[in-house]
Design a protein around this motif. Structure first.
Motif, mmCIF file in Angstrom:
data_model
loop_
_atom_site.group_PDB
_atom_site.id
_atom_site.type_symbol
_atom_site.label_atom_id
_atom_site.label_comp_id
_atom_site.label_asym_id
_atom_site.label_seq_id
_atom_site.Cartn_x
_atom_site.Cartn_y
_atom_site.Cartn_z
ATOM 1 N N ASN A 161 -3.137 -8.705 -3.736
ATOM 2 C CA ASN A 161 -3.456 -7.435 -3.083
ATOM 3 C C ASN A 161 -4.005 -6.429 -4.089
ATOM 4 N N ASN A 172 -11.116 0.492 -4.569
ATOM 5 C CA ASN A 172 -10.096 1.419 -4.074
ATOM 6 C C ASN A 172 -9.046 1.760 -5.134
ATOM 7 N N SER A 173 -9.111 1.076 -6.271
ATOM 8 C CA SER A 173 -8.101 1.301 -7.296
ATOM 9 C C SER A 173 -8.645 0.861 -8.646
ATOM 10 N N ARG A 188 -7.806 -4.741 -4.150
ATOM 11 C CA ARG A 188 -8.068 -3.300 -4.143
ATOM 12 C C ARG A 188 -9.006 -2.901 -5.269
ATOM 13 N N HIS A 230 0.819 -1.221 0.000
ATOM 14 C CA HIS A 230 0.000 0.000 0.000
ATOM 15 C C HIS A 230 0.853 1.271 0.000
#
Length: 79
Positions: free
Chosen positions: A49, A58-59, A53, A25
């Motif tokens: 990961n 989130n991405s 996300r 992160h």
């Protein structure tokens, strides 16, 4: 017998404050940036990961990886 001790006034950590084993992160990838990893488990963890996300919203980044040597992989941000 197991010895346990009661402790008072210990704050409860916020949910999600446990940190990250690898610190993915903290990486701030720009388009076409890449990293070299030398362990397959780190490659798998990074891609897992990144996908997590994206699924959480989130991405919107997308990554691709290629093996570039014996036990070496490179990961590029492509979107």
């Amino acid at each position: 017998m197991l010895k346990l001790q009661i402790e008072k006034n210990i704050p409860i950590p916020k949910k999600g404050d446990r940190g990250s084993k690898y610190g993915f992160h903290l990486l701030k990838f720009e388009l076409n940036d890449s990293i070299l990893v030398e362990e397959k488990k780190v490659l798998t963890a990074f891609l897992s990961n990144a996908n997590h996300r994206v699924k959480r919203g989130n991405s919107s980044h997308k990554y691709v990886s290629r093996q570039v040597g014996d036990s070496k992989w490179r990961i590029w941000r492509v979107k």
